[in-house]
Design an enzyme around this catalytic site. Structure first.
Site, PDB file in Angstrom:
ATOM      1  CB  CYS A   1      -0.716  -0.248   1.517  1.00  0.00           C
ATOM      2  SG  CYS A   1      -1.787  -1.410   1.553  1.00  0.00           S
TER       3      CYS A   1
ATOM      4  NE  ARG B   1       4.515   2.297  -1.733  1.00  0.00           N
ATOM      5  CZ  ARG B   1       5.500   1.870  -1.823  1.00  0.00           C
ATOM      6  NH1 ARG B   1       6.299   2.472  -2.206  1.00  0.00           N
ATOM      7  NH2 ARG B   1       5.981   0.361  -0.917  1.00  0.00           N
TER       8      ARG B   1
ATOM      9  CD1 TRP C   1      -2.166  -4.774  -5.308  1.00  0.00           C
ATOM     10  CD2 TRP C   1      -1.064  -5.329  -4.553  1.00  0.00           C
ATOM     11  NE1 TRP C   1      -1.859  -4.990  -6.189  1.00  0.00           N
ATOM     12  CE2 TRP C   1      -2.003  -6.324  -5.595  1.00  0.00           C
ATOM     13  CE3 TRP C   1      -0.901  -6.405  -2.945  1.00  0.00           C
ATOM     14  CZ2 TRP C   1      -0.750  -8.035  -5.361  1.00  0.00           C
ATOM     15  CZ3 TRP C   1       0.023  -8.310  -3.163  1.00  0.00           C
ATOM     16  CH2 TRP C   1      -0.134  -8.119  -4.626  1.00  0.00           C
TER      17      TRP C   1
ATOM     18  CE  LYS D   1       6.809  -4.215 -18.999  1.00  0.00           C
ATOM     19  NZ  LYS D   1       8.080  -4.610 -18.205  1.00  0.00           N
TER      20      LYS D   1
ATOM     21  CD  GLU E   1       3.346  -5.647 -16.068  1.00  0.00           C
ATOM     22  OE1 GLU E   1       4.586  -6.185 -17.252  1.00  0.00           O
ATOM     23  OE2 GLU E   1       4.189  -5.411 -15.062  1.00  0.00           O
TER      24      GLU E   1
ATOM     25  CE  LYS F   1       7.414   0.426 -11.348  1.00  0.00           C
ATOM     26  NZ  LYS F   1       7.555   0.690 -12.757  1.00  0.00           N
TER      27      LYS F   1
HETATM   28  C1  F6R Z   1       6.657  -6.151 -15.351  1.00  0.00           C
HETATM   29  C2  F6R Z   1       7.487  -5.236 -13.612  1.00  0.00           C
HETATM   30  C3  F6R Z   1       7.579  -6.641 -12.179  1.00  0.00           C
HETATM   31  C4  F6R Z   1       8.596  -6.045 -11.598  1.00  0.00           C
HETATM   32  C5  F6R Z   1       8.816  -7.055 -10.354  1.00  0.00           C
HETATM   33  C6  F6R Z   1      10.481  -6.343  -9.623  1.00  0.00           C
HETATM   34  O1  F6R Z   1       6.796  -4.870 -15.596  1.00  0.00           O
HETATM   35  O2  F6R Z   1       6.757  -4.732 -13.337  1.00  0.00           O
HETATM   36  O3  F6R Z   1       7.480  -8.020 -13.259  1.00  0.00           O
HETATM   37  O4  F6R Z   1       9.902  -6.233 -12.573  1.00  0.00           O
HETATM   38  O5  F6R Z   1       8.069  -6.482  -9.430  1.00  0.00           O
HETATM   39  O6  F6R Z   1      10.412  -4.933  -9.433  1.00  0.00           O
HETATM   40  P1  F6R Z   1      11.998  -4.503  -8.829  1.00  0.00           P
HETATM   41  O7  F6R Z   1      12.232  -4.513  -9.813  1.00  0.00           O
HETATM   42  O8  F6R Z   1      10.811  -3.100  -8.299  1.00  0.00           O
HETATM   43  O9  F6R Z   1      12.018  -5.707  -8.058  1.00  0.00           O
END
Ligand code: F6R
Length: 615
Positions: free
Chosen positions: A2, A27, A73, A492, A495, A610
């Protein structure tokens, strides 16, 4: 995962909370809510997004000089108003809490509290913290002490902000394993999950550390650390000036953050490799002062990452083996942490992460250390993140804030960093002649221009997107170092457009997936003019001969021509080691434009968020 924010000031803080939540929405966006002081504690919650919360605020003319808010989230309990934060302790004394993270022993504490007569109105682990703090508050009659006592019983990760109805002159916040920072303002004090939420009121930021508990009032703050004592030792945390610009966090003239971030890639890569602009040679100290010593002992590389960052690691494996002559394993962090691998102390463990907050990557790195791996390097986009702090060596991808949930510029900057790492290790292992080093420097300096050129194919990709958007499935093919790029293209597409897409190493097609090929299954292929092109062409023939429709991203010199069921878009001539970075661009553009045609929520795809700070 969150986003949380809190504010206590001399004036109405509701606009600050709402603006902050907008910034934090990346987030999580399953629900939104806030609590503000309004004689008692007034709570507004919605199963919708921050915009819906703003409407509620307007309808009810909600104001207050102190408040806490959350954009959620969902982890425990479905997205609904009932499960939306803030949560109250249902009994006196009334407290309100917002939380980011996950409490692993919530079941145990819930049962304990139920036995004591507490009634639960939501399915969340957060409500457990609310009741536990209320219980402690009854005992010690001081919110700060109650938070100290309650958090000592929590296992898992949390960043929390808590208010008490009877004492509205302060907010108590605590962090363990989830990011939380204070904003020191002129007319008030603030707390949030990330600095972008607070730029509207202050640039003076304090990054809290694990075990920190802080009390904020409108005129000051006090921080203690509770890792080693019940009610904490006072600590001094440095006030940093945030240099984030509004341009970096705003949309500007773009329609979506993803679009902005795709087109920012030339500058993001240029910033990441800025130190090379006048360099005569490549030096290990780019990765930290200890890098030369550690790299000279390195006999093997272990890469730990998730999602798109994992794909970056897979590309790096080809480079590290071929150019630096180093054996390299790439592991999905969530799997690695539950295996029993054998540690080789001369291995360099590389954690790759955009956010530096991904729970699985952090846990895998800690696990590797416990297994006996001695050296670690973080490749990460967030300077103050946990990954950076947990690693011995670090290299920052200077992509700037990535707000679109689908990772784009973080990926290409990770690749640029990993190529630099490869070349550095190759040089130290005497596998790079001075001429080859100069050629590599030239190539890396040229990369931003090459990316700019690759972006020019957008109009052609847009046309493909029209027919793609009608499909329900797609296959992505690549070979060698471009196979992970095919995986990234498939990720991509699924997603953000919700089209089911799978990537295969093209040579694997005939071992099963070829059975799926018919006129309804578009097959996307990456066809650079490298040593595997001949093999790839044979694989494409296998698809073509079975009536499959091929969409090929080729190099200008790949000698593949369009035909009835064979569509070709050409990039520049083969770019050697840089090729996988450049071939990423058309796949990002394809996913983006297909999503636009389908009308999905490009920056906030369903069910995702994210920074995945939960397991
Ligand atoms: C896909 C995406 C996720 C992140 C994954 C790891 O577009 O963004 O697959 O790559 O959650 O996140 P990080 O790089 O922040 O560890």
């Amino acid at each position: 995962m969150c986003g949380i924010i809190g504010a206590i000031a001399n004036a109405n803080v509701v606009p600050v909370l709402l603006e902050g939540l907008q910034r934090l929405e990346y987030r999580g966006y399953d629900s939104a809510g806030l609590v503000v002081t309004d004689s008692g504690l007034k709570r507004l919650r919605t199963p919708g997004r921050v915009n819906d919360l703003s409407k509620l605020v307007e309808q009810q003319k909600t104001q207050g000089v102190a408040g806490i808010a959350n954009t959620r989230w969902a982890t425990h309990g479905e997205p609904s108003e009932r499960n939306a934060h803030p949560h109250f302790s249902a009994e006196e004394p009334l407290i309100a809490i917002v939380h980011n993270g996950i409490i692993e022993n919530h079941e145990h504490i819930r049962n304990y509290l139920k036995d004591k007569g507490y009634i639960f109105l939501s399915d969340t682990d957060t409500e457990v913290i609310a009741h536990l703090i209320a219980l402690k508050l009854k005992e010690v009659n001081d919110l700060f002490k109650a938070v100290c006592l309650a958090t000592a019983e929590l296992q898992g990760a949390y960043a929390i902000a808590v208010m008490e109805e009877a004492h509205q002159e302060s907010i108590v916040v605590a962090r363990h394993g989830a990011p939380l920072l204070l904003g020191v303002g002129k007319d008030g004090n603030y707390v949030a999950s990330d600095a972008s939420a607070l730029l509207q009121v202050t640039r003076d930021i304090i990054y809290l550390e694990d075990g920190d508990i802080a009390v904020l009032s409108n005129h000051g703050y006090r921080i203690v650390n509770c890792l080693n004592s019940q009610f904490g030792e006072p600590v001094n945390r440095i006030v940093h000036e945030s240099h984030l610009s509004n341009e970096e966090i705003g949309l500007g003239s773009y329609s979506h953050y993803m679009q902005k971030e795709i087109f920012e890639q030339p500058i993001a890569v240029a910033n990441t490799l800025e130190m090379l602009s006048n360099a005569q040679s490549i030096a290990p100290n780019l990765f930290g002062s200890e890098a030369e010593k550690i790299f000279s002992e390195t006999r093997q590389i272990l890469i730990l990452a998730c999602g798109t960052s994992y794909h970056a690691g897979l590309v790096a494996r080809y480079w590290l083996e071929t150019v630096a002559g180093l054996p390299c394993n790439v592991e999905i962090a969530s799997e690695y942490r539950y295996r029993d691998p054998i540690a080789d102390p001369n291995t360099l463990v590389v954690g790759i992460s955009q956010s530096g907050e991904t729970a699985d990557t952090l846990a895998a790195l800690e696990y590797a250390k416990r297994l006996g791996y001695r050296h670690s390097l973080a490749i990460c986009n967030v300077p103050e993140s946990a990954l950076i702090r947990q690693s011995e060596l670090r290299f920052l991808t200077r992509a700037g804030p990535e707000i679109g949930v689908a990772s784009t510029k973080a990926f290409t900057t990770q690749l640029a960093s990993l190529l630099l790492l490869t070349v550095t290790l190759a040089k130290m292992r005497n596998r790079l002649s001075p001429e080859a080093e100069q050629r590599m420097l030239e190539a890396l300096r040229h990369l931003p221009v090459a990316l700019q050129n690759a972006l020019k194919i957008e109009p052609e990709v847009k046309i493909w997107a029209q027919s793609f958007a009608q499909k329900h499935h797609a296959l992505f093919l690549g070979r060698g170092v471009h196979y992970p790029i095919a995986m990234e293209g498939a990720l991509k597409l699924k997603e953000i457009s919700y089209i089911h897409a799978e990537a295969y190493a093209a040579g694997e097609l005939k071992h099963g997936p070829l059975a799926l090929v018919d006129s309804d299954m578009p097959v996307v292929a990456i066809a650079p003019n490298d040593q595997l092109l001949g093999k790839l062409k044979s694989n494409l023939q296998e698809v073509y001969a079975r009536g499959g429709e091929l969409y090929v991203f080729a190099d200008a010199d790949s000698q593949i021509t369009s035909n009835d069921n064979l569509h070709v878009i050409r990039l520049s001539e083969h770019a050697g080691l840089l090729s996988p970075i450049l071939h990423t661009i058309p796949l990002q553009l394809l996913a983006y434009h297909v999503a636009l045609v389908k009308g999905t929520d490009v920056d906030k795809p369903r069910n995702l968020a994210k920074a995945v700070t939960v397991e």
